[in-house]
Scaffold this motif. Sequence first.
Motif, PDB file in Angstrom:
ATOM      1  N   GLU A  47      -3.876   2.442 -17.242  1.00 60.14           N
ATOM      2  CA  GLU A  47      -3.316   1.646 -16.162  1.00 60.14           C
ATOM      3  C   GLU A  47      -4.297   1.572 -15.003  1.00 60.14           C
ATOM      4  O   GLU A  47      -5.327   2.241 -15.004  1.00 60.14           O
ATOM      5  N   SER A  48      -3.974   0.774 -13.996  1.00 59.37           N
ATOM      6  CA  SER A  48      -4.918   0.591 -12.904  1.00 59.37           C
ATOM      7  C   SER A  48      -5.277   1.925 -12.257  1.00 59.37           C
ATOM      8  O   SER A  48      -4.436   2.799 -12.104  1.00 59.37           O
ATOM      9  N   HIS A 211      -5.981  -3.305 -20.031  1.00 58.28           N
ATOM     10  CA  HIS A 211      -4.710  -2.605 -19.823  1.00 58.28           C
ATOM     11  C   HIS A 211      -3.666  -3.119 -20.815  1.00 58.28           C
ATOM     12  O   HIS A 211      -2.577  -2.602 -20.874  1.00 58.28           O
ATOM     13  N   LEU A 213      -2.066  -3.416 -24.190  1.00 55.91           N
ATOM     14  CA  LEU A 213      -2.109  -2.662 -25.436  1.00 55.91           C
ATOM     15  C   LEU A 213      -2.004  -3.536 -26.673  1.00 55.91           C
ATOM     16  O   LEU A 213      -2.486  -3.164 -27.738  1.00 55.91           O
ATOM     17  N   TYR A 248       1.502  10.810 -22.945  1.00 58.62           N
ATOM     18  CA  TYR A 248       1.215   9.602 -22.161  1.00 58.62           C
ATOM     19  C   TYR A 248       0.980   8.405 -23.077  1.00 58.62           C
ATOM     20  O   TYR A 248       1.510   7.321 -22.830  1.00 58.62           O
ATOM     21  N   LEU A 252       3.176   5.045 -22.994  1.00 59.12           N
ATOM     22  CA  LEU A 252       2.494   3.775 -22.763  1.00 59.12           C
ATOM     23  C   LEU A 252       2.836   2.780 -23.872  1.00 59.12           C
ATOM     24  O   LEU A 252       3.181   1.630 -23.623  1.00 59.12           O
ATOM     25  N   ASP A 273       5.350   7.749  -9.989  1.00 55.85           N
ATOM     26  CA  ASP A 273       4.169   6.906  -9.909  1.00 55.85           C
ATOM     27  C   ASP A 273       2.937   7.705 -10.290  1.00 55.85           C
ATOM     28  O   ASP A 273       2.977   8.919 -10.382  1.00 55.85           O
TER      29      ASP A 273
END
Lengths: 328, 340
Positions: A47-48, A211, A213, A248, A252, A273
Amino acid sequence: MDKLVEVKGLKKSFLIQKGLGAKRYLQAVNDISFTIRRGETFSLVGESGCGKSTTGRLVNRLLTPDSGEIWFEGKDITKLSERAMRPLRKHMQMVFQDPYASLNPRMKVKDLVAEPLIIHTKLSARERDMMAAKLLEEVGLGSQHAERYVHEFSGGQRQRIGIARALSVKPKLIIADEPVSALDVSIQSQVINLLQDLQEEHGLAYLFISHDLSVVEHISDRIGVMYLGSLVETADKDTLYERPLHPYSQALLSAVPVPDPNVKRERIILSGDLPSPVNPPSGCRFHTRCPSCMEICKQRVPEFREVEPGHYVACHLYDEGAQAGGKS
Amino acid sequence: MTERLLDVQGLVTEFKRGSSHIRAVSDVSFHINRREVVGLVGESGCGKSVTSLSLMRLLKDTPGRISGGKVLFEGRDLVKLPEKEMRHIRGNEIAMIFQEPMTSLNPVLRIGKQLEEPLTVHLGLSRSQARERAIDLLRQVGIPRAEEVIHDYPHQLSGGMRQRVMIAIAIACKPKLLIADEPTTALDVTIQAQILELIRKLRADNDMSVLLITHDLGVVAEMCDRVIVMYAGRVVEEGTVQELFANPRHPYTKGLIQSVPKLRQKVRRLESIPGNVPDLSQMPQGCKFAPRCAYATERCHQEEPGLIAVEGSTGRKSRCWLANEQTWEERGAVTDGQAG
């Protein structure tokens, strides 16, 4: 195995506050290692702010790492000077997300495409024009486009120009940083197909940074998942998408919306976050959001280990004997 | 019959460019039932955002204006409503959230202040009542430490948190319709999953209808009951989410669905739609999709089809001369240059 790029223990931080008081650093990339083989697509997803773009810029030495090593074709390029690096850049070209921001609006398309040839070859202007025409055709544009300027083109066409430019010096590696993220889906698939065709034709390797997938699955051979500056899992595509090990990676993958109304999936919704990379959590950086966090995760950084051939993961769940510590 | 909350009929929105007018939205008709989530899908420049701005009459500061059609909200035509009454509808009955919350939040006002404004203006609450309600709203949208966040400025929050604040402001007056314009496009996937879940929950709790504007077919498939597909300022297809994905009736919808890479799909090559979206000032004659369409016939290049009802279905429509051919084989793909 024929390694084109090998990255070992790469670290990079940026100074974000100096002057009065303590200096503060943003740890963008923290101890990552991976290899890219000749002719394959290795993707970095995350992610960013996870450090994937910084990693791309470290690999071709647009940035200099704080520590760690970068090997290209069996040569350590970590400490090469800008001058010594220049001939190597011919072999590693870059394609960016926003071709409008990366292409000079005052240059004609044929000059944009042929510009790298001025630096890296001894071709005459006439020869360069001929090369440009050939390259434009290869990326699906016509010679009628050669005399125009970038603003006359749509997003997808601009990205084709960016690709032609990268291709001009016959690189071995193209670092593509979110190359299709700004494009509409119908155009996105055209550009993805083009990238795949070019890879087949020229035996290119891609470091593909994205980003998305679904796109990554489509285009990659192997994939590294990044979180907050660290690689948390690396595996070949099928292994990662069928049996993701890191919590993770699992979250994701489960978060990707599937364009099929009949698919109802169990979704792992992560709480909270992304923590700030200026002040990352102790131990495993993912522990603040991890659904299977254990006591040890808050204290010790998990080792990036090979748990089965070619499948690396940094998670205490897969340490031998770690389960004895119990879930907290 | 389910009751229609919003009924858009023949909406036309034009923008002034030099001395000519460009039609960004031409003859758009659709409806939203109570408690329904309707997706408005299309690529950039198809007119989906202009449609939503037209519904809210937010074109005042742009060169655009509504030049035809009706927007019936609970039977009242919003196009003809005096600005004063329209102001009562905005925020109170129809609320809107945008892609980039940072551009819609005021950077120099604290979160609390921005949340309390609609509560005092539309609901006539006192300052202290509004403060209490604001904290309550922040909790509803899942913001931790709500009583502290109320004193923060927008830049102190992350993108996901800012979008939650926007949603809190939007639902403050319990609107009947929420228009969400690309609400998760700027967010990471794990945060997107949180926000979509939140919109779903709030819709159920508050009996809202939602108009979800997006380019992401994955989001549509997960969130929507019904879908409207737009291309070049027109509605090209309408149907329930099930029907639309299982059996698209417009070649553009079919192309769009096929060009998205899907997880575990394992195809070597992606389908793609050749060419580009036409410029609004240089629209082709006939069907606007014909130049990119593999099924286009001579008729398609000459004459634009209307929205044709699909036989044997309720409310299924496609702007294609071949809408009622049973299979794509019957429609017969033609390669370039062989049209007609």
